[in-house]
Design an enzyme around this catalytic site. Structure first.
Site, short mmCIF file in Angstrom:
data_model
loop_
_atom_site.label_atom_id
_atom_site.label_comp_id
_atom_site.label_asym_id
_atom_site.label_seq_id
_atom_site.Cartn_x
_atom_site.Cartn_y
_atom_site.Cartn_z
N LEU A 114 0.80 -1.22 0.00
CA LEU A 114 0.00 0.00 0.00
C LEU A 114 0.84 1.27 0.00
O LEU A 114 0.42 2.30 -0.52
CB LEU A 114 -0.94 0.02 1.22
CG LEU A 114 -2.10 -0.97 1.21
CD1 LEU A 114 -2.90 -0.86 2.49
CD2 LEU A 114 -2.99 -0.74 0.00
N GLY A 115 2.02 1.21 0.58
CA GLY A 115 2.87 2.40 0.63
C GLY A 115 3.73 2.38 1.87
O GLY A 115 3.77 1.41 2.62
N GLY A 133 7.29 4.63 3.97
CA GLY A 133 8.38 5.60 3.93
C GLY A 133 9.50 5.13 4.82
O GLY A 133 9.69 3.93 5.04
N GLY A 134 10.24 6.10 5.38
CA GLY A 134 11.38 5.76 6.21
C GLY A 134 11.00 5.03 7.48
O GLY A 134 11.80 4.29 8.05
N PHE A 135 9.75 5.21 7.94
CA PHE A 135 9.33 4.59 9.20
C PHE A 135 8.92 3.15 9.02
O PHE A 135 8.81 2.40 9.99
CB PHE A 135 8.18 5.38 9.82
CG PHE A 135 6.94 5.40 8.96
CD1 PHE A 135 6.00 4.40 9.06
CD2 PHE A 135 6.73 6.44 8.06
CE1 PHE A 135 4.87 4.42 8.27
CE2 PHE A 135 5.60 6.45 7.27
CZ PHE A 135 4.67 5.45 7.38
N GLY A 136 8.64 2.72 7.79
CA GLY A 136 8.20 1.35 7.57
C GLY A 136 7.28 1.26 6.38
O GLY A 136 7.13 2.21 5.61
N THR A 166 3.48 -0.50 4.60
CA THR A 166 2.12 -0.97 4.88
C THR A 166 1.68 -1.90 3.75
O THR A 166 1.89 -1.59 2.57
CB THR A 166 1.14 0.21 5.01
OG1 THR A 166 1.61 1.10 6.04
CG2 THR A 166 -0.25 -0.28 5.38
N ASP A 182 -1.26 13.26 12.77
CA ASP A 182 -1.12 13.26 11.31
C ASP A 182 -2.49 13.15 10.64
O ASP A 182 -2.67 12.36 9.72
CB ASP A 182 -0.22 12.11 10.87
CG ASP A 182 0.37 12.34 9.47
OD1 ASP A 182 0.31 13.49 8.98
OD2 ASP A 182 0.89 11.38 8.88
#
Length: 479
Positions: free
Chosen positions: A16-17, A19-22, A24, A139
């Site tokens: 699904l998408g 970034g740097g945090f992990g 999904t 967020d």
């Protein structure tokens, strides 16, 4: 990760998408009946040394406890599972089949005030529950608000606090420094950018979304005055009462905002319903946006205002005419009459929310029928447009607002004894293949549109009935 199975049960089928945090993913839970879908969030600490992992593990346990509590709300995804594997942390949450609110917000397109009030109120209602559990989301933005296909309700997803697990850094003596700034530009207030979020920070984000809906402009692109306040009222047609609420929600200094979501909800509940003329002038083409929504979205909008119309006499009257299994329907306000099958459900849409007049829904074929065919009648002001002008803009908006749309028929037609136009197109929504028909004509400075929507494999089955409904439409001369 695609094709892998985590914890011996969660088979990853789609990315699904992230970034740097992990990252999904969508997964199938192979230990649940029917291999039910779920969302798997993979959280990666920045470092894998024992000290960092120990702190990350403690944070993970704390956050999962919080998400378990929040997931008891009907419009926050339920936390189904959590586990650690190979030094990485995973959350498994309820899969919400739908589209995020960002898909509805088209740059340059302004939504009407009454619709924005409904959107803001839905989000604030969820936020009241979140704040009762002493949680700051951090967020809130359109892409973190999912409108569920089945009933059109908005869900709040992706709680930013969990990202501490991925972004935290442990200092030399095992302590975590002040909060990392988590959020999204345009929706994140000054105190949050400085690493000091509070309840008012989430309120700012919701207010910014409301302003974006009204102005058709991304909040980060709006000008600000010397005091840092957003300048936006000149770009929207909105009542002073609602504008004052939104402006207070996005004040630069958090102490000048509402101090809780409960206060915001009380202010929204005190609003008087704007007149119908406000709806028309602020968003004359709102019906087109809504015509690309699913059947369930539109039904849900009506349900959101059911308390307004409950117990009030309908605006229109229908007269039974059982000679051919059809019932007559009349709407004097829009000068129209038509027939519909007497075994179909009729749902009259309040004009205050959208330009729909009425929706007819096919009978339930079986208990697990996931999609019931629908015919919607829409009336909106046409202004000084000719039929050619209206047709051109309508086709452009179909393709613009639905990236999956493929027009398969585009022909001149007739409706209500006047020249009109007909468009048939296919599209996809989730795992469904849909086929849609729209036919329209102009009269009384209004556009009259009938939209039919069905699963592609059942489109032809119901088409004869729909054609009869279209043929029966009468648009009478105005008084």
């Amino acid at each position: 990760m695609l094709g892998q199975t985590l914890a011996g049960r969660y088979h990853i089928i789609k990315h699904l998408g992230g970034g740097g945090f992990g990252q999904t993913y969508v997964a199938q839970d192979r230990k649940r009946s029917g291999n039910l879908r779920c969302v798997v969030k993979q959280l990666k600490p920045q470092h894998n040394d024992p000290q960092t992992l120990q702190v990350a593990r403690r944070l993970f346990e704390t956050e999962t406890e919080t998400l378990h509590k929040l997931g008891t709300h009907s419009r926050i995804p339920e936390l189904l599972d959590s586990f650690e594997e190979d030094g990485e942390f995973y959350l498994v949450q309820q899969w919400i089949e739908g589209k995020d609110l960002g898909k509805e917000l088209i740059p340059g397109k302004r939504l009407c005030e009454s619709e924005v009030i409904v959107i803001v109120q839905e989000i604030v209602e969820i936020l009241v529950f979140v704040q009762q559990h002493k949680v700051i989301h951090r967020d809130i933005k359109p892409s973190n608000l999912m409108r569920r296909i089945s009933d059109g309700k908005i869900f709040l997803i992706d709680f930013g606090a969990v990202k501490q697990i991925s972004t935290q850094v442990v200092n030399s003596i095992g302590q975590i420094p002040p909060t990392v700034a988590i959020g999204t530009y345009g929706y994140m207030p000054p105190e949050q950018r400085n690493g000091h979020p509070n309840f008012c920070s989430d309120i700012y984000a919701v207010g910014a979304i409301g302003i974006e809906c009204l102005t058709g402009t991304f909040p980060g692109d709006l000008p600000k005055n010397a005091d840092g306040e957003i300048i936006w009222r000149d770009r929207a047609q909105v009542s002073n009462e609602f504008a004052d609420i939104l402006s207070k929600m996005v004040r630069y200094h958090f102490r000048e905002r509402y101090q809780s979501a409960t206060e915001v909800l009380q202010a929204l509940n005190s609003l008087k319903t704007p007149p119908a003329s406000t709806v028309v002038s602020s968003s004359p083409n709102l019906f087109r946006l809504m015509s690309t929504w699913t059947r369930e979205h539109k039904i849900a909008l009506a349900s959101l205002v059911v308390t307004v119309i409950f117990g009030v006499a309908p605006l229109v009257q229908s007269v039974l005419d059982n000679a051919d299994g059809f019932t007559s329907y009349e709407n004097q306000q829009n000068f129209l009459k038509m027939k519909y099958p007497d075994n179909w459900d009729k749902q009259e849409q309040p004009q205050i929310v959208n330009q729909e007049v009425v929706k007819f829904i096919s009978p339930l074929e079986k208990e697990d029928d996931r999609f019931r065919e629908q015919v919607t009648v829409i009336v909106e002001p046409s202004g000084d447009k000719t039929l050619d002008d209206y047709t051109k803009s309508s086709k452009q908006e179909i393709l613009k607002l639905d990236k999956n749309a493929k027009i398969v028929q585009d022909v001149a037609s007739t409706m209500a004894g006047k020249n009109g136009h007909r468009v048939v197109y296919t599209t996809k929504e989730g795992d469904r293949e849909l086929k849609k028909l729209e036919v329209w004509t102009l009269k009384h400075d209004r556009a009259y549109l009938i939209a039919y929507e069905a699963q592609a494999e059942k489109y032809d089955k119901f088409l004869p009935v729909v054609e009869k409904m279209i043929k029966s439409l009468e648009v009478q001369d105005g008084q």
